[in-house]
Write an enzyme that holds these catalytic residues in place. Sequence first.
Site, PDB file in Angstrom:
ATOM      1  NE  ARG A   1      15.844  77.421  39.791  1.00  7.63           N
ATOM      2  CZ  ARG A   1      16.829  77.831  38.859  1.00  7.63           C
ATOM      3  NH1 ARG A   1      17.922  77.148  38.822  1.00  7.63           N
ATOM      4  NH2 ARG A   1      16.508  78.745  38.230  1.00  7.63           N
TER       5      ARG A   1
ATOM      6  CE  LYS B   1      22.805  81.645  32.756  1.00  8.28           C
ATOM      7  NZ  LYS B   1      21.533  80.882  33.285  1.00  8.28           N
ATOM      8  CG  ASN B   2      19.539  84.333  33.142  1.00  6.13           C
ATOM      9  OD1 ASN B   2      19.998  83.214  32.741  1.00  6.13           O
ATOM     10  ND2 ASN B   2      19.869  84.579  34.488  1.00  6.13           N
TER      11      ASN B   2
ATOM     12  CB  CYS C   1      19.075  73.110  40.574  1.00  6.66           C
ATOM     13  SG  CYS C   1      19.142  74.718  40.593  1.00  6.66           S
TER      14      CYS C   1
ATOM     15  NE  ARG D   1      23.903  75.467  32.968  1.00  2.00           N
ATOM     16  CZ  ARG D   1      22.883  75.084  33.762  1.00  2.00           C
ATOM     17  NH1 ARG D   1      23.088  74.440  34.869  1.00  2.00           N
ATOM     18  NH2 ARG D   1      21.561  75.696  33.330  1.00  2.00           N
TER      19      ARG D   1
HETATM   20  C1  EPZ Z   1      15.712  83.314  36.960  1.00  2.00           C
HETATM   21  O1  EPZ Z   1      15.458  82.087  37.742  1.00  2.00           O
HETATM   22  C2  EPZ Z   1      17.180  83.267  36.478  1.00  2.00           C
HETATM   23  N1  EPZ Z   1      17.425  82.053  35.597  1.00  2.00           N
HETATM   24  C3  EPZ Z   1      18.107  82.790  37.782  1.00  2.00           C
HETATM   25  O2  EPZ Z   1      19.390  82.932  37.298  1.00  2.00           O
HETATM   26  C4  EPZ Z   1      17.808  83.932  38.904  1.00  2.00           C
HETATM   27  O3  EPZ Z   1      18.440  83.772  39.947  1.00  2.00           O
HETATM   28  C5  EPZ Z   1      16.234  84.146  39.229  1.00  2.00           C
HETATM   29  O4  EPZ Z   1      15.599  84.474  38.063  1.00  2.00           O
HETATM   30  C6  EPZ Z   1      16.132  85.105  40.343  1.00  2.00           C
HETATM   31  O5  EPZ Z   1      16.457  86.280  39.634  1.00  2.00           O
HETATM   32  C7  EPZ Z   1      16.888  82.458  34.337  1.00  2.00           C
HETATM   33  O6  EPZ Z   1      16.682  83.519  33.967  1.00  2.00           O
HETATM   34  C8  EPZ Z   1      17.054  81.166  33.429  1.00  2.00           C
HETATM   35  P1  EPZ Z   1      12.277  83.010  39.802  1.00  2.00           P
HETATM   36  P2  EPZ Z   1      13.547  81.759  37.759  1.00  2.00           P
HETATM   37  O7  EPZ Z   1      11.011  82.235  39.133  1.00  2.00           O
HETATM   38  O8  EPZ Z   1      13.167  82.161  36.636  1.00  2.00           O
HETATM   39  C9  EPZ Z   1      10.233  81.069  43.783  1.00  2.00           C
HETATM   40  C10 EPZ Z   1      21.769  82.248  37.001  1.00  2.00           C
HETATM   41  O9  EPZ Z   1      22.432  81.811  37.739  1.00  2.00           O
HETATM   42  N2  EPZ Z   1       9.215  80.245  42.771  1.00  2.00           N
HETATM   43  O10 EPZ Z   1      12.510  84.265  39.691  1.00  2.00           O
HETATM   44  O11 EPZ Z   1      13.893  80.116  37.957  1.00  2.00           O
HETATM   45  C11 EPZ Z   1      11.527  80.280  43.537  1.00  2.00           C
HETATM   46  O12 EPZ Z   1      11.758  79.138  44.282  1.00  2.00           O
HETATM   47  C12 EPZ Z   1      20.217  81.667  37.429  1.00  2.00           C
HETATM   48  O13 EPZ Z   1      21.689  82.515  35.852  1.00  2.00           O
HETATM   49  C13 EPZ Z   1       8.149  79.607  43.239  1.00  2.00           C
HETATM   50  O14 EPZ Z   1       7.965  79.313  44.543  1.00  2.00           O
HETATM   51  O15 EPZ Z   1      13.755  82.309  39.089  1.00  2.00           O
HETATM   52  C14 EPZ Z   1      12.260  81.565  44.028  1.00  2.00           C
HETATM   53  O16 EPZ Z   1      12.567  81.182  45.478  1.00  2.00           O
HETATM   54  C15 EPZ Z   1      20.306  80.932  38.641  1.00  2.00           C
HETATM   55  N3  EPZ Z   1       7.108  79.196  42.404  1.00  2.00           N
HETATM   56  C16 EPZ Z   1      11.666  82.769  43.508  1.00  2.00           C
HETATM   57  O17 EPZ Z   1      10.295  82.303  43.546  1.00  2.00           O
HETATM   58  C17 EPZ Z   1       7.469  79.018  41.056  1.00  2.00           C
HETATM   59  O18 EPZ Z   1       6.462  78.841  40.315  1.00  2.00           O
HETATM   60  C18 EPZ Z   1      12.380  83.558  42.378  1.00  2.00           C
HETATM   61  O19 EPZ Z   1      12.393  82.668  41.537  1.00  2.00           O
HETATM   62  C19 EPZ Z   1       8.519  79.815  40.569  1.00  2.00           C
HETATM   63  C20 EPZ Z   1       9.462  80.377  41.333  1.00  2.00           C
END
Ligand code: EPZ
Length: 430
Positions: free
Chosen positions: A129, A22-23, A124, A407
């Site tokens: 996020r 999915k991701n 969420c 999902r």
């Molecule tokens: C991806 O989310 C995945 N989703 C998530 O999977 C997964 O948990 C996550 O990566 C971490 O591996 C998809 O791929 C669709 P990040 P993403 O940006 O890209 C902070 C699932 O269950 N951050 O790597 O949204 C953020 O708050 C889902 O399949 C900022 O501060 O995650 C977090 O603490 C849930 N500012 C950390 O970075 C930003 O602009 C990592 O987030 C972006 C992120």
Amino acid sequence: MDKIKIIGGNQLNGKIYISGAKNAALPLICAGLLTDEPVTLTNMPILSDIKSLNALLTQLGTEIEEQDNKSGKHESKTYIYRTKKFSSLIAPYDYVRKMRASYYVLGPVLARVGHVELSLPGGCAIGARPMDIHLNSLEQMGAKIEIKNGYVVADAKGGLKGANIIFPKASVGATCNILMAATLAKGTTRIENAAKEPEIGDLIDLLIDMGAKIEGKNTSILTIEGVKTLHGATHAVISDRIEAGSYAIAAAITKGRIELVNAHAEHLQTPLNILRAMDIKVTEKPESIVIDARNALMQGQDIMTDYYPGFPTDLQAQFMALMTVVPGASLVTENIWENRFMHVPELMRMGANINVHGFASAIVRGVKRLSGAPVMATDLRASFALVLAGLAAEGETIVNRVYHLDRGYEKLEEKLRGVGADIERIKESD
Ligand code: EPZ
């Protein structure tokens, strides 16, 4: 709303086919927005998140052709995406609130036509996020960004320009978005502290096949030399490491043996090593992984989530479910999301012994047996953790809010029933 009913206690044995990731699929779909030629994605999982993103692309003007594939018992989809021109440059709230990954339209649409409006997804269940890294990076590439009425309004009339960008965190989403944007920017973009998750490698492979110039795959420094246009390509989505890891834990928690067909062990080394440390036999084959927990003398293990190749946050809840029934104490630390212990109170309702310390750590002390109960979770992976707990528990567990599972887990009940679980979906109308 549908529910899932599980009668726990069955040892699971057999084969489970692992679907496309999915991701990985979500950013790959949006990469198709970078060209007016067709982009064909095969091995696509059949999931509600994919349908939601497809609906958004249709609203932007993408034509989508869907084909069904069957190989043996496994079904998957092929989608052909073609965005000859955009009929809208707005990703509305109603689409984005259903599917956060809608934010992947931002980089590609802005890079191709110089304007896009995206409803901000908001927080969420697992954390606030924010999108600051995506937006700051696009600004460094020359975009003008405003937040108006809950929307990100991004302009880059003369096109985006290459920039040297240092991410404060190795964000998966920002890495994908900026990678896609940079493929059509003028000049060279260098991203430092990029995320290295396998899903990003998969996106890079497709982008290169579309004519992008990218160096540094699987490293934290990516260099992208912008090109004028990209062309169509065909790409098979990698297999889902989180789905594979989730079913590996299903084998462990039921002391069974499951062969995860089409799973790639190289993407799962950290979680597989934890299973090995628990005396579970893990056999890596070219096209599968065998998890054999039948004679394992399991003991609690500490886990700490981290960016890839660290322990994936998307397997934390499932591991915690396993630790609730393994002798000894385990320390579970969540370092990626600030609110990802929502499964704890539900596991405790089933008899688990868990102490949460602050926001990031929990001590789990294994109990002899969980007991079935009606439970519900607030996100996808936490919901799977409750399914796992139900498989191990005595008696009946009803998992509510099944839409979370739909999902991200294709044909969940079918796959688990195929290896011997007593599990069924109770339809809303039943
Ligand atoms: C991806 O989310 C995945 N989703 C998530 O999977 C997964 O948990 C996550 O990566 C971490 O591996 C998809 O791929 C669709 P990040 P993403 O940006 O890209 C902070 C699932 O269950 N951050 O790597 O949204 C953020 O708050 C889902 O399949 C900022 O501060 O995650 C977090 O603490 C849930 N500012 C950390 O970075 C930003 O602009 C990592 O987030 C972006 C992120």
